[in-house]
Design an enzyme around this catalytic site. Structure first.
Site, PDB file in Angstrom:
ATOM      1  N   HIS A  63       0.692  -1.287   0.183  1.00  0.00           N
ATOM      2  CA  HIS A  63       0.118  -0.030  -0.033  1.00  0.00           C
ATOM      3  C   HIS A  63       0.963   1.411   0.222  1.00  0.00           C
ATOM      4  O   HIS A  63       0.473   2.393  -0.281  1.00  0.00           O
ATOM      5  CB  HIS A  63      -1.010  -0.094   1.258  1.00  0.00           C
ATOM      6  CG  HIS A  63      -1.926  -0.983   1.169  1.00  0.00           C
ATOM      7  ND1 HIS A  63      -3.302  -0.691   0.833  1.00  0.00           N
ATOM      8  CD2 HIS A  63      -2.046  -2.308   1.132  1.00  0.00           C
ATOM      9  CE1 HIS A  63      -4.111  -1.708   0.755  1.00  0.00           C
ATOM     10  NE2 HIS A  63      -3.191  -2.950   0.980  1.00  0.00           N
ATOM     11  N   ASP A  74       3.552   9.578  -0.890  1.00  0.00           N
ATOM     12  CA  ASP A  74       2.368   8.844  -0.648  1.00  0.00           C
ATOM     13  C   ASP A  74       2.222   7.543  -1.313  1.00  0.00           C
ATOM     14  O   ASP A  74       2.252   7.965  -2.536  1.00  0.00           O
ATOM     15  CB  ASP A  74       1.060   9.764  -0.286  1.00  0.00           C
ATOM     16  CG  ASP A  74       0.263   9.282   0.607  1.00  0.00           C
ATOM     17  OD1 ASP A  74       0.270   8.313   1.143  1.00  0.00           O
ATOM     18  OD2 ASP A  74      -0.471  10.450   0.990  1.00  0.00           O
TER      19      ASP A  74
HETATM   20  P1  ADQ Z   1      -2.946   6.497   4.889  1.00  0.00           P
HETATM   21  O1  ADQ Z   1      -1.554   6.799   4.885  1.00  0.00           O
HETATM   22  O2  ADQ Z   1      -3.689   6.112   5.920  1.00  0.00           O
HETATM   23  O3  ADQ Z   1      -2.935   5.020   3.889  1.00  0.00           O
HETATM   24  P2  ADQ Z   1      -4.786   7.645   3.071  1.00  0.00           P
HETATM   25  O4  ADQ Z   1      -4.640   7.000   1.817  1.00  0.00           O
HETATM   26  O5  ADQ Z   1      -4.933   9.240   2.682  1.00  0.00           O
HETATM   27  O6  ADQ Z   1      -3.423   7.415   3.734  1.00  0.00           O
HETATM   28  O7  ADQ Z   1      -5.896   7.177   3.789  1.00  0.00           O
HETATM   29  C1  ADQ Z   1      -6.426   7.681   5.070  1.00  0.00           C
HETATM   30  C2  ADQ Z   1      -7.733   7.540   5.473  1.00  0.00           C
HETATM   31  O8  ADQ Z   1      -8.145   7.812   6.602  1.00  0.00           O
HETATM   32  C3  ADQ Z   1      -8.685   8.087   4.556  1.00  0.00           C
HETATM   33  O9  ADQ Z   1      -9.844   7.064   4.108  1.00  0.00           O
HETATM   34  C4  ADQ Z   1      -9.255   9.322   5.209  1.00  0.00           C
HETATM   35  O10 ADQ Z   1     -10.816   9.489   5.080  1.00  0.00           O
HETATM   36  C5  ADQ Z   1      -9.206   8.597   6.643  1.00  0.00           C
HETATM   37  N1  ADQ Z   1      -8.995   9.908   7.545  1.00  0.00           N
HETATM   38  C6  ADQ Z   1      -7.988  10.670   7.381  1.00  0.00           C
HETATM   39  N2  ADQ Z   1      -8.047  11.647   8.439  1.00  0.00           N
HETATM   40  C7  ADQ Z   1      -9.272  11.473   9.155  1.00  0.00           C
HETATM   41  C8  ADQ Z   1      -9.748  11.977  10.288  1.00  0.00           C
HETATM   42  N3  ADQ Z   1      -9.477  13.017  10.858  1.00  0.00           N
HETATM   43  N4  ADQ Z   1     -10.814  11.243  10.784  1.00  0.00           N
HETATM   44  C9  ADQ Z   1     -11.339  10.161  10.108  1.00  0.00           C
HETATM   45  N5  ADQ Z   1     -10.959   9.619   9.176  1.00  0.00           N
HETATM   46  C10 ADQ Z   1      -9.704  10.122   8.599  1.00  0.00           C
HETATM   47  C11 ADQ Z   1      -2.087   4.032   3.347  1.00  0.00           C
HETATM   48  C12 ADQ Z   1      -0.957   4.502   2.319  1.00  0.00           C
HETATM   49  C13 ADQ Z   1      -1.888   5.583   1.340  1.00  0.00           C
HETATM   50  C14 ADQ Z   1      -2.528   4.699   0.592  1.00  0.00           C
HETATM   51  C15 ADQ Z   1      -3.711   3.602   1.462  1.00  0.00           C
HETATM   52  C16 ADQ Z   1      -4.644   2.549   0.689  1.00  0.00           C
HETATM   53  O11 ADQ Z   1      -0.198   5.506   2.972  1.00  0.00           O
HETATM   54  O12 ADQ Z   1      -0.736   6.197   0.392  1.00  0.00           O
HETATM   55  O13 ADQ Z   1      -3.786   5.465  -0.317  1.00  0.00           O
HETATM   56  O14 ADQ Z   1      -2.811   3.050   2.535  1.00  0.00           O
HETATM   57  O15 ADQ Z   1      -3.621   1.913   0.037  1.00  0.00           O
END
Ligand code: ADQ
Length: 486
Positions: free
Chosen positions: A164, A385
């Protein structure tokens, strides 16, 4: 030999650091939020499948249980394994190294040993629970040794692995004292999937340099076709497919939530609570040093300082989810972000009217979508990311075909969301210019760009992502497999 389809005869077993459930207040289990869980659970249900993972509670010796027709097999972690395997090797060694080494990695033998031990525990559990001929899908950087370990225990299984997060280039990966072990672990899979082509190319080149491919003298390997896996011949005589599988979200879910009256009302309440400013800038991230929260705040500060932005017209909201709070780099990052919040408001807020609203907490999905609707400019500016789902969630929520996405070139999502305002978050001037460009963009261009972004997000959601991965892994298209993917 044609592989058999993913049907109840070839059940699907998923392994991920976390089980797809959370303990509710009354101690029962509920499915965790998130598109990945929503996409995979119905597939597992349809295939009579199982999921192996940690419950999220240290020293939890929960027995296997069934939720919604899916068998869940908890893996127990001791407090020292939590420190060494999870916070240590996974989040303080691999995470920074795989994200361009934006922070120094610690490489400690004790942490590596715990990583090996926990990977062995996952592999043993998978070998035990997977029925004959099962398809096993292993997820992410915490479990990179599992594919080879399972292969040794269960040569009958078909094994897929999806990373991921980014996969780094040789120059960085070579720092890892256990670099060969990690690549050998991954080469135990039949298919290794990455978010971007670049990750797949990095992996192939590293495997070659480490002498783990059949032809160590072959020229540079390029993985040219985004939709076609490339086959690597390993030094041990196996064939391993690699490819790019950009993950997505449950597009429908965000679109439907955005249409709900209570969500729209909450969005209007957010704007009026801010004093109905002309422009709302928005950031939503885990509070991770890879997400570039500081870079965007510094750009905002500098635009306020020089008068380009007016604090009476323009406010920023930053929501940061607490994460990995025991790791020192994360504590440092939180202090720096909170110092910046204080500095920006100290210099530019008026009584009762902060210019930067900062929430250090997790929000419900409804509140998150309400914020996506309340924002004029969404700032997604990670330094690196794997994908970044927030960018796709923002776009899927904007049924009004309005709002501007400023997106880092260093997020995997930039490959698909090419109509965003793309920016290099390491370049202060470019960050300032991107924010100004987004704020000043006229309505025609905003809607043109958002319409194109919405088309891109609509083209692939998390279900089609999972189906394509499993199709490439098993050689069978999902519609032929008879799986229930509803
Ligand atoms: P993450 O690094 O966690 O995931 P991201 O893809 O942005 O990053 O996902 C974050 C998730 O958390 C999103 O679904 C978002 O809605 C949720 N979120 C963020 N802040 C929040 C808050 N304050 N309250 C509730 N929900 C919140 C890892 C990798 C990424 C990749 C994903 C999936 O680092 O690059 O996209 O896995 O493969």
């Amino acid at each position: 030999m044609t592989p058999a389809p993913v049907t109840p005869q070839r059940p699907l077993v998923v392994a991920a650091n976390r089980l797809p459930v959370m303990r509710a207040a009354d101690d029962s289990w509920t499915p965790s939020p998130g598109g990945l869980v929503r996409a995979l659970l119905p597939m597992l249900r349809g295939a009579g499948g199982a999921w192996v993972g940690w419950t999220g509670v240290v020293d939890d010796d929960a027995a296997p249980f069934t939720l919604d027709g899916v068998e869940l097999h908890p893996i127990s972690l001791s407090p020292s394994e939590y420190d060494d395997y999870y916070e240590g090797f996974s989040n303080d060694s691999l995470w920074p190294l795989y994200h361009d080494a934006v922070r120094e990695s610690s490489f400690k033998t004790q942490q590596w040993d715990a990583y090996v031990a926990v990977n062995e525990r996952f592999a043993a559990s998978l070998a035990e629970v997977a029925p004959p001929g099962a398809v096993i899908w292993v997820h992410d950087y915490q479990l990179q040794l599992v594919p080879q370990m399972v292969r040794e225990l269960r040569p009958d299984a078909t094994i897929g692995f999806f990373l991921h997060i980014p996969f780094p280039p040789w120059e960085l990966f070579a720092r890892l004292p256990w670099r060969s072990e990690i690549i050998e672990g991954l080469l135990g899979a039949d298919l290794v999937g990455f978010q971007r082509l670049m990750g797949a190319e990095n992996f192939a080149l590293i495997a070659q340099r480490l002498g783990l491919l059949a032809d160590p003298t072959a020229g540079e390997i390029t993985v040219a076709e985004p939709n076609q896996p490339t086959v690597l011949a390993t030094a041990t005589g196996r064939h391993v497919k690699i490819g790019a599988y950009p993950i997505s979200i449950d597009v429908e879910e965000f679109s439907e939530l955005a249409a709900e009256r209570n969500v729209r009302r909450a969005s209007a309440t957010v704007r009026s609570g801010l004093g109905n400013p002309e422009v709302v800038l928005l950031g939503v991230d885990r509070l991770d040093y890879t997400k570039g929260i500081g870079a965007r705040m510094r750009a905002f500060l500098s635009l306020l300082d020089d008068g380009t932005l007016d604090a009476e017209r323009c406010v920023m909201i930053q929501v940061a989810t607490p994460t990995r709070e025991a790791v020192e780099h994360y504590q440092d990052e939180r202090h720096e972000i909170e110092r910046l919040v204080g500095e920006i408001n100290g210099l530019h807020a008026r009584i009762g009217q902060p210019v930067l609203h900062y929430l250090y907490r997790s929000l419900s999905l409804e509140d998150l979508v309400a914020l996506y609707l309340a924002g004029d400019v969404m700032l997604v500016t990670p330094l690196r990311d794997g994908m970044n789902l927030v960018a796709k969630e923002f776009v899927a929520s904007r049924r009004d075909v309005n709002g501007v996405l400023v997106l880092s070139e260093f997020a995997g999502a930039a490959d698909q969301l090419t109509d965003a305002v793309l920016v290099n978050p390491h370049d202060d001037d470019a960050m300032r210019a991107a924010i100004v460009h987004a704020i000043e963009m006229n309505h025609t261009e905003r809607t043109r760009r958002m319409a194109a972004l919405r088309d891109a997000v609509a083209r692939s959601d998390v279900r089609s992502w999972a189906e394509r991965f499993l199709e490439d892994l098993t050689g069978i298209a999902p519609q032929q497999s008879g799986r229930d993917v509803s």
